[in-house]
Enzyme design. Sequence first.
Site, PDB file in Angstrom:
ATOM      1  N   ASP A  20      18.085  76.211  58.579  1.00  0.00           N
ATOM      2  CA  ASP A  20      19.201  75.327  58.265  1.00  0.00           C
ATOM      3  C   ASP A  20      19.244  74.222  59.322  1.00  0.00           C
ATOM      4  O   ASP A  20      19.372  74.507  60.510  1.00  0.00           O
ATOM      5  CB  ASP A  20      20.505  76.150  58.290  1.00  0.00           C
ATOM      6  N   ASP A 113      18.580  70.219  53.210  1.00  0.00           N
ATOM      7  CA  ASP A 113      18.556  70.637  54.616  1.00  0.00           C
ATOM      8  C   ASP A 113      18.490  72.154  54.804  1.00  0.00           C
ATOM      9  O   ASP A 113      18.789  72.648  55.873  1.00  0.00           O
ATOM     10  CB  ASP A 113      19.784  70.079  55.344  1.00  0.00           C
ATOM     11  N   GLU A 114      18.092  72.881  53.778  1.00  0.00           N
ATOM     12  CA  GLU A 114      18.101  74.340  53.870  1.00  0.00           C
ATOM     13  C   GLU A 114      16.980  74.941  53.041  1.00  0.00           C
ATOM     14  O   GLU A 114      16.722  74.480  51.929  1.00  0.00           O
ATOM     15  CB  GLU A 114      19.395  74.869  53.236  1.00  0.00           C
TER      16      GLU A 114
END
Length: 404
Positions: A20, A113-114
């Site tokens: 993350d 973003d993960e």
Amino acid sequence: MSSAGTGPAPATDTPILHVDMDAFYASVAVRERPDLAGRPVVVGGGGRGVVLAANYVARQYGVRSGLPMTRARRLCPDAVVLPPDFETVTRVSASVMEVFRQMSPVVEAISLDEAFLDVRGSVRRLGPPSAIAEWLRSTIHDEQRITCSVGVAATVAVAKLASRRAKPDGVVVVPPALVTTFLHPLDVGELWGVGEKTRAMLHRLGLVTVGDVAHTPLRTLQRAVGDHLGRELHHLAWGTDRGELAPRSGPHEPDRSMGADETFSRDTDDRDVIVRELLRLSTRVTGRMRSAGVAGRTVTLKVRFADFTTLTRSRTLPEATDVTVEVHQAVTRLYDALGLQRARLRLVGVRVEGLVPRASVHRQLVLGEREHGWAEADRAVDRATRRFGAAAVRPASLVGTRRA
DNA sequence: TCTGGGGTCCTAGGACCC
DNA sequence: TCTGGGGTCCTAGGACCC
């Protein structure tokens, strides 16, 4: 490649990594503007928008993502407020995902973003998962000059909770023997799928920690929150959720629906304004549908009133469509059928569901419908838009009427 | 001048068919 | 004479996630 090629692969009992990015949009902004280092930075929309990301300096003032921008400015008047730079963020995201794929072929991206990684096949080459996590972090830091946090566990949900615990800029490994020790003290609201409402309802029942949920009979849970979520919570509370990823392979699955909505800068009850906005949104949605090569049968109108109550009305058409005029007509009828008198609207939205590949739609020509009708017009607009940009071609009612 | 925009999935009731 | 179920589609709403 070195000699390590033979023999059984070393096993690992914590093969799932959740990576993350830390305050992604804000980190990317600071990377582009080194002069901002050390200052509170908030990325978000203007006007009636919310915070998309706040760096850790801004978080010391209580600024969190999701907060209305007006509140954020009040909490931290010195913050540097920036609009999101989607282009750069998308580019950085692609590079980061590329690093993930170097670490493992099994990657499940959940957003820009993960991502989850299954590193079972990589431990022989790269070492234990904790070492892979550290290598991944230093590679991303060196190449992209941003930080991320990694959770390592046997299952997806536990890895995700672990990465939250690792923030910012760290790694947390939860071995199977410690899963309940890790999970049970947490607040139920930490669990994936438990939002504000469900958390409040569980708290009312006296179920405050994950351990409380774990020791509640399944039937009781299901009566409280429904069959599906009840079973889900039971698994999450014991750390027995899935340990396999669902990597997106190939071009990726088609979306099930596409939509667009927009909050007015000022609430309005003007039918002309609303119908024109519905046309803009219909144009946007069907344009995206056509470039994705899909059509859909169910058209949904969304309306949010000044007091934030929201309702939806939908209509299933006899045939799937990607035609702007047909979608606009459908939502306009749904809007008129509401019979709103002077109710002020804050937001309207248009969504098309039940998407199927356009090629699978066999249009029945209705009596009198010309073969080259609105669909042909749409395609001409699409071609012009590709050549000259979105501003070049648009419906007459969307062309500015303001005079100097 | 509180509360974005893109989605997904679940629930529940009624219609309709077998 | 009794009052069935199961399956699917449609609609509306709600909750959640990033």
